[in-house]
Design a protein around this motif. Structure first.
Motif, PDB file in Angstrom:
ATOM      1  N   LYS A  79       0.857  -1.191   0.000  1.00  0.00           N
ATOM      2  CA  LYS A  79       0.000   0.000   0.000  1.00  0.00           C
ATOM      3  C   LYS A  79       0.887   1.232   0.000  1.00  0.00           C
ATOM      4  O   LYS A  79       2.026   1.197   0.466  1.00  0.00           O
ATOM      5  CB  LYS A  79      -0.963  -0.011   1.187  1.00  0.00           C
ATOM      6  CG  LYS A  79      -0.307  -0.144   2.537  1.00  0.00           C
ATOM      7  CD  LYS A  79      -1.338  -0.111   3.648  1.00  0.00           C
ATOM      8  CE  LYS A  79      -0.635  -0.092   5.004  1.00  0.00           C
ATOM      9  NZ  LYS A  79      -1.552  -0.168   6.105  1.00  0.00           N
ATOM     10  N   ASP A  80       0.363   2.305  -0.535  1.00  0.00           N
ATOM     11  CA  ASP A  80       1.086   3.589  -0.603  1.00  0.00           C
ATOM     12  C   ASP A  80       2.466   3.425  -1.242  1.00  0.00           C
ATOM     13  O   ASP A  80       3.436   4.050  -0.818  1.00  0.00           O
ATOM     14  CB  ASP A  80       1.239   4.205   0.798  1.00  0.00           C
ATOM     15  CG  ASP A  80      -0.072   4.201   1.582  1.00  0.00           C
ATOM     16  OD1 ASP A  80      -1.123   4.330   0.927  1.00  0.00           O
ATOM     17  OD2 ASP A  80      -0.043   4.050   2.810  1.00  0.00           O
ATOM     18  N   GLY A  81       2.570   2.529  -2.236  1.00  0.00           N
ATOM     19  CA  GLY A  81       3.841   2.376  -2.951  1.00  0.00           C
ATOM     20  C   GLY A  81       4.915   1.629  -2.181  1.00  0.00           C
ATOM     21  O   GLY A  81       6.044   1.517  -2.628  1.00  0.00           O
ATOM     22  N   GLY A  82       4.576   1.103  -1.009  1.00  0.00           N
ATOM     23  CA  GLY A  82       5.568   0.378  -0.212  1.00  0.00           C
ATOM     24  C   GLY A  82       5.047  -0.982   0.200  1.00  0.00           C
ATOM     25  O   GLY A  82       3.909  -1.350  -0.088  1.00  0.00           O
ATOM     26  N   LEU A  83       5.913  -1.735   0.872  1.00  0.00           N
ATOM     27  CA  LEU A  83       5.545  -3.063   1.342  1.00  0.00           C
ATOM     28  C   LEU A  83       5.644  -3.064   2.859  1.00  0.00           C
ATOM     29  O   LEU A  83       6.669  -2.687   3.426  1.00  0.00           O
ATOM     30  CB  LEU A  83       6.509  -4.115   0.755  1.00  0.00           C
ATOM     31  CG  LEU A  83       6.334  -5.546   1.239  1.00  0.00           C
ATOM     32  CD1 LEU A  83       5.027  -6.142   0.732  1.00  0.00           C
ATOM     33  CD2 LEU A  83       7.506  -6.419   0.785  1.00  0.00           C
ATOM     34  N   SER A  84       4.545  -3.481   3.507  1.00  0.00           N
ATOM     35  CA  SER A  84       4.539  -3.568   4.972  1.00  0.00           C
ATOM     36  C   SER A  84       4.461  -5.048   5.345  1.00  0.00           C
ATOM     37  O   SER A  84       3.607  -5.774   4.840  1.00  0.00           O
ATOM     38  CB  SER A  84       3.311  -2.811   5.504  1.00  0.00           C
ATOM     39  OG  SER A  84       2.967  -3.291   6.784  1.00  0.00           O
ATOM     40  N   CYS A  85       5.382  -5.495   6.229  1.00  0.00           N
ATOM     41  CA  CYS A  85       5.382  -6.892   6.680  1.00  0.00           C
ATOM     42  C   CYS A  85       5.174  -6.882   8.188  1.00  0.00           C
ATOM     43  O   CYS A  85       5.972  -6.284   8.919  1.00  0.00           O
ATOM     44  CB  CYS A  85       6.706  -7.564   6.341  1.00  0.00           C
ATOM     45  SG  CYS A  85       7.094  -7.473   4.588  1.00  0.00           S
ATOM     46  N   VAL A  86       4.091  -7.522   8.647  1.00  0.00           N
ATOM     47  CA  VAL A  86       3.732  -7.465  10.070  1.00  0.00           C
ATOM     48  C   VAL A  86       3.488  -8.876  10.598  1.00  0.00           C
ATOM     49  O   VAL A  86       2.832  -9.690   9.957  1.00  0.00           O
ATOM     50  CB  VAL A  86       2.432  -6.636  10.279  1.00  0.00           C
ATOM     51  CG1 VAL A  86       1.953  -6.707  11.728  1.00  0.00           C
ATOM     52  CG2 VAL A  86       2.660  -5.182   9.883  1.00  0.00           C
ATOM     53  N   ALA A  87       4.028  -9.141  11.805  1.00  0.00           N
ATOM     54  CA  ALA A  87       3.738 -10.400  12.502  1.00  0.00           C
ATOM     55  C   ALA A  87       3.310 -10.062  13.922  1.00  0.00           C
ATOM     56  O   ALA A  87       3.879  -9.151  14.537  1.00  0.00           O
ATOM     57  CB  ALA A  87       4.982 -11.290  12.534  1.00  0.00           C
ATOM     58  N   THR A  88       2.319 -10.775  14.434  1.00  0.00           N
ATOM     59  CA  THR A  88       1.927 -10.584  15.832  1.00  0.00           C
ATOM     60  C   THR A  88       1.380 -11.889  16.396  1.00  0.00           C
ATOM     61  O   THR A  88       0.793 -12.682  15.669  1.00  0.00           O
ATOM     62  CB  THR A  88       0.881  -9.460  15.998  1.00  0.00           C
ATOM     63  OG1 THR A  88       0.570  -9.325  17.385  1.00  0.00           O
ATOM     64  CG2 THR A  88      -0.406  -9.753  15.244  1.00  0.00           C
ATOM     65  N   ASP A  89       1.621 -12.097  17.706  1.00  0.00           N
ATOM     66  CA  ASP A  89       0.996 -13.255  18.366  1.00  0.00           C
ATOM     67  C   ASP A  89      -0.003 -12.765  19.410  1.00  0.00           C
ATOM     68  O   ASP A  89      -0.381 -13.492  20.305  1.00  0.00           O
ATOM     69  CB  ASP A  89       2.067 -14.160  19.007  1.00  0.00           C
ATOM     70  CG  ASP A  89       2.872 -13.426  20.062  1.00  0.00           C
ATOM     71  OD1 ASP A  89       2.539 -12.257  20.362  1.00  0.00           O
ATOM     72  OD2 ASP A  89       3.824 -14.018  20.606  1.00  0.00           O
ATOM     73  N   SER A  90      -0.384 -11.486  19.292  1.00  0.00           N
ATOM     74  CA  SER A  90      -1.322 -10.762  20.159  1.00  0.00           C
ATOM     75  C   SER A  90      -0.700 -10.294  21.481  1.00  0.00           C
ATOM     76  O   SER A  90      -1.331  -9.562  22.234  1.00  0.00           O
ATOM     77  CB  SER A  90      -2.644 -11.521  20.381  1.00  0.00           C
ATOM     78  OG  SER A  90      -2.469 -12.594  21.247  1.00  0.00           O
ATOM     79  N   HIS A  91       0.555 -10.690  21.786  1.00  0.00           N
ATOM     80  CA  HIS A  91       1.265 -10.137  22.947  1.00  0.00           C
ATOM     81  C   HIS A  91       2.386  -9.198  22.501  1.00  0.00           C
ATOM     82  O   HIS A  91       2.912  -8.437  23.302  1.00  0.00           O
ATOM     83  CB  HIS A  91       1.885 -11.248  23.786  1.00  0.00           C
ATOM     84  CG  HIS A  91       0.860 -12.202  24.322  1.00  0.00           C
ATOM     85  ND1 HIS A  91      -0.037 -11.854  25.301  1.00  0.00           N
ATOM     86  CD2 HIS A  91       0.571 -13.489  23.992  1.00  0.00           C
ATOM     87  CE1 HIS A  91      -0.832 -12.886  25.558  1.00  0.00           C
ATOM     88  NE2 HIS A  91      -0.483 -13.883  24.766  1.00  0.00           N
ATOM     89  N   ARG A  92       2.776  -9.316  21.253  1.00  0.00           N
ATOM     90  CA  ARG A  92       3.841  -8.456  20.711  1.00  0.00           C
ATOM     91  C   ARG A  92       3.624  -8.347  19.213  1.00  0.00           C
ATOM     92  O   ARG A  92       2.869  -9.127  18.625  1.00  0.00           O
ATOM     93  CB  ARG A  92       5.213  -9.066  21.003  1.00  0.00           C
ATOM     94  CG  ARG A  92       5.320 -10.485  20.473  1.00  0.00           C
ATOM     95  CD  ARG A  92       6.713 -10.972  20.503  1.00  0.00           C
ATOM     96  NE  ARG A  92       6.805 -12.421  20.332  1.00  0.00           N
ATOM     97  CZ  ARG A  92       7.937 -13.072  20.395  1.00  0.00           C
ATOM     98  NH1 ARG A  92       9.061 -12.431  20.623  1.00  0.00           N
ATOM     99  NH2 ARG A  92       7.965 -14.372  20.228  1.00  0.00           N
ATOM    100  N   LEU A  93       4.323  -7.397  18.608  1.00  0.00           N
ATOM    101  CA  LEU A  93       4.150  -7.187  17.173  1.00  0.00           C
ATOM    102  C   LEU A  93       5.498  -6.744  16.588  1.00  0.00           C
ATOM    103  O   LEU A  93       6.247  -6.013  17.233  1.00  0.00           O
ATOM    104  CB  LEU A  93       3.088  -6.102  16.962  1.00  0.00           C
ATOM    105  CG  LEU A  93       2.813  -5.608  15.541  1.00  0.00           C
ATOM    106  CD1 LEU A  93       1.323  -5.292  15.387  1.00  0.00           C
ATOM    107  CD2 LEU A  93       3.601  -4.362  15.198  1.00  0.00           C
ATOM    108  N   ALA A  94       5.789  -7.220  15.388  1.00  0.00           N
ATOM    109  CA  ALA A  94       7.004  -6.800  14.683  1.00  0.00           C
ATOM    110  C   ALA A  94       6.585  -6.303  13.307  1.00  0.00           C
ATOM    111  O   ALA A  94       5.811  -6.969  12.619  1.00  0.00           O
ATOM    112  CB  ALA A  94       7.966  -7.985  14.542  1.00  0.00           C
ATOM    113  N   ARG A  95       7.086  -5.122  12.939  1.00  0.00           N
ATOM    114  CA  ARG A  95       6.713  -4.577  11.624  1.00  0.00           C
ATOM    115  C   ARG A  95       7.970  -4.103  10.893  1.00  0.00           C
ATOM    116  O   ARG A  95       8.853  -3.490  11.488  1.00  0.00           O
ATOM    117  CB  ARG A  95       5.761  -3.386  11.795  1.00  0.00           C
ATOM    118  CG  ARG A  95       5.236  -2.840  10.467  1.00  0.00           C
ATOM    119  CD  ARG A  95       4.403  -1.601  10.645  1.00  0.00           C
ATOM    120  NE  ARG A  95       5.232  -0.443  10.949  1.00  0.00           N
ATOM    121  CZ  ARG A  95       4.739   0.745  11.314  1.00  0.00           C
ATOM    122  NH1 ARG A  95       3.441   0.916  11.460  1.00  0.00           N
ATOM    123  NH2 ARG A  95       5.554   1.750  11.563  1.00  0.00           N
TER     124      ARG A  95
END
Length: 378
Positions: free
Chosen positions: A170-186
């Motif tokens: 989106k917006d010309g970029g790539l966003s990669c997100v992982a979460t286990d609902s206690h933490r998040l990495a983007r």
């Protein structure tokens, strides 16, 4: 089918393909490796139906002959046995020949093995992947993106969608997100040629971990093709297919706080080592909790207390502390994982209160963001 090949080149190809082989598959033929021989070289395929890996070994490379092909053909050989045999062959010259259909002879030096193969026509066909969304990333950047996100996927199958990493254009970029609902990495990045049409897919964490082992540590480009139920990663001689997870990934943008009350800038490596030491006494506890407190000065106190084991207190000199005083508790493991992903750079940690999620960013690079939920301690 008959060809001669250098053993070390065959082993390199096999080691990639073996990453897709599982003994726990519903289709027995998938415990085998499919070998296709044509005039250009040989292609080996391994699959566990979630991921499929194909490696191609060219007949010649840079003017050097790697394979001598006498007869084209295809066969499926038991993966475990075949790779063990190849690993232990006595010389670097290997001749592989299929006679009378499925009888396969493997010869090297004075050793000769006879294996019974399976019919290659029974092997599942590779998934159809049209180049709908095609873009590419340098291999070393891909490995960084995987390393900085995949550790935060959920290990629980209760919410299968969270066992994957959400890749969104989106917006010309790539966003990669992982979460286990206690933490998040983007991790954010801007590929050179992003597909015009936005896409949103969830790639299984296990697939990305296997892909990470295969990708070279160089800036060679990896082509990424996203299709209906599959994603394909292409390097020069390897095709890596993975199924995509079905379902809607939760909207994580709402979790990331827009403002903060306390900000700490600290050397990431020093903080990681201090938390590692503090967690020595917290490890026995199920949740491995460490306390973190700031006061008016630039000193942070890291402490941990385990009634049966003892307690530890450690002071870390911060580069800067602004805002309100704070006492907060969190999982040492989550904090260490986040700091490792930011990789030893100076880290800005922004808190919005003792019971609100806090974020970690690199001071020099705002493409990496880590978020952690604190733990309530009384």
């Amino acid at each position: 089918m008959k060809f001669e090949i250098m053993r070390d080149r065959l082993l390199d190809g096999l080691s990639d393909v073996m990453k897709a082989i599982s003994q726990k598959v519903a289709t027995p033929i998938l415990t085998g490796i499919k070998i296709d021989v044509d005039d250009n070289g040989i292609t080996m395929t391994g699959s566990d139906s979630d991921i499929t890996i194909c490696t191609f070994i060219p007949a010649e490379e840079d003017g050097e002959q790697i394979i001598r092909i006498f007869e084209k053909g295809s066969i499926v050989l038991q993966a475990k046995v075949f790779s063990e045999i190849v690993r232990k062959l006595p010389t670097n010259d290997v001749t592989i020949e299929a006679v009378n259909g499925l009888q396969t002879h493997i010869q090297s030096g004075k050793s000769e093995f006879h294996l019974i193969g399976s019919d290659a026509d029974e092997y599942p066909v590779l998934p159809e992947v049209k180049d709908e969304y095609l873009f590419s990333l340098p291999s070393d950047l891909m490995k960084s993106i995987i390393r900085e996100t995949v550790f935060a996927v959920s290990q629980q199958e209760t919410r299968p969608i969270l066992t994957g990493v959400h890749w969104e254009a989106k917006d010309g970029g790539l966003s990669c997100v992982a979460t286990d609902s206690h933490r998040l990495a983007r991790r954010l990045t801007v590929p050179e040629e992003m597909p015009e049409v936005p896409f949103s897919v969830v790639i299984p964490g296990k697939s990305l971990q296997e892909l990470n082992k295969i990708l070279p540590d160089n800036s060679e480009h990896v082509d990424i093709v996203i299709a209906d139920q599959q994603v394909l990663f292409k390097t020069r001689n390897v095709l890596f297919y993975s199924r995509l997870l079905e379902g809607n990934y939760p909207d994580t943008s709402r979790l990331i706080p827009a403002e903060y009350k306390t900000s700490v800038i600290v050397n990431g490596r020093l903080l990681l080592q201090a938390i590692d030491r503090a967690s020595l006494l917290a490890r026995e506890e199920r949740n491995n909790i460490v306390r973190f407190s700031t006061d008016e000065g630039r000193v942070i106190e890291i402490s941990s207390n385990s009634p049966e084991v003892g307690k530890v207190e450690e002071l870390v000199e911060a580069i800067g502390v602004t805002g309100e005083e704070l006492k907060i508790s969190f999982s040492a493991k989550y904090m260490m994982d986040a700091l490792k992903a930011i990789d030893g750079q100076d880290v800005a940690i922004q808190f919005t209160g003792a019971m609100r999620p806090f974020i970690l960013k690199s001071v020099d690079d705002d493409t990496i963001l880590q978020l952690i939920l604190p733990v309530r301690t009384y």
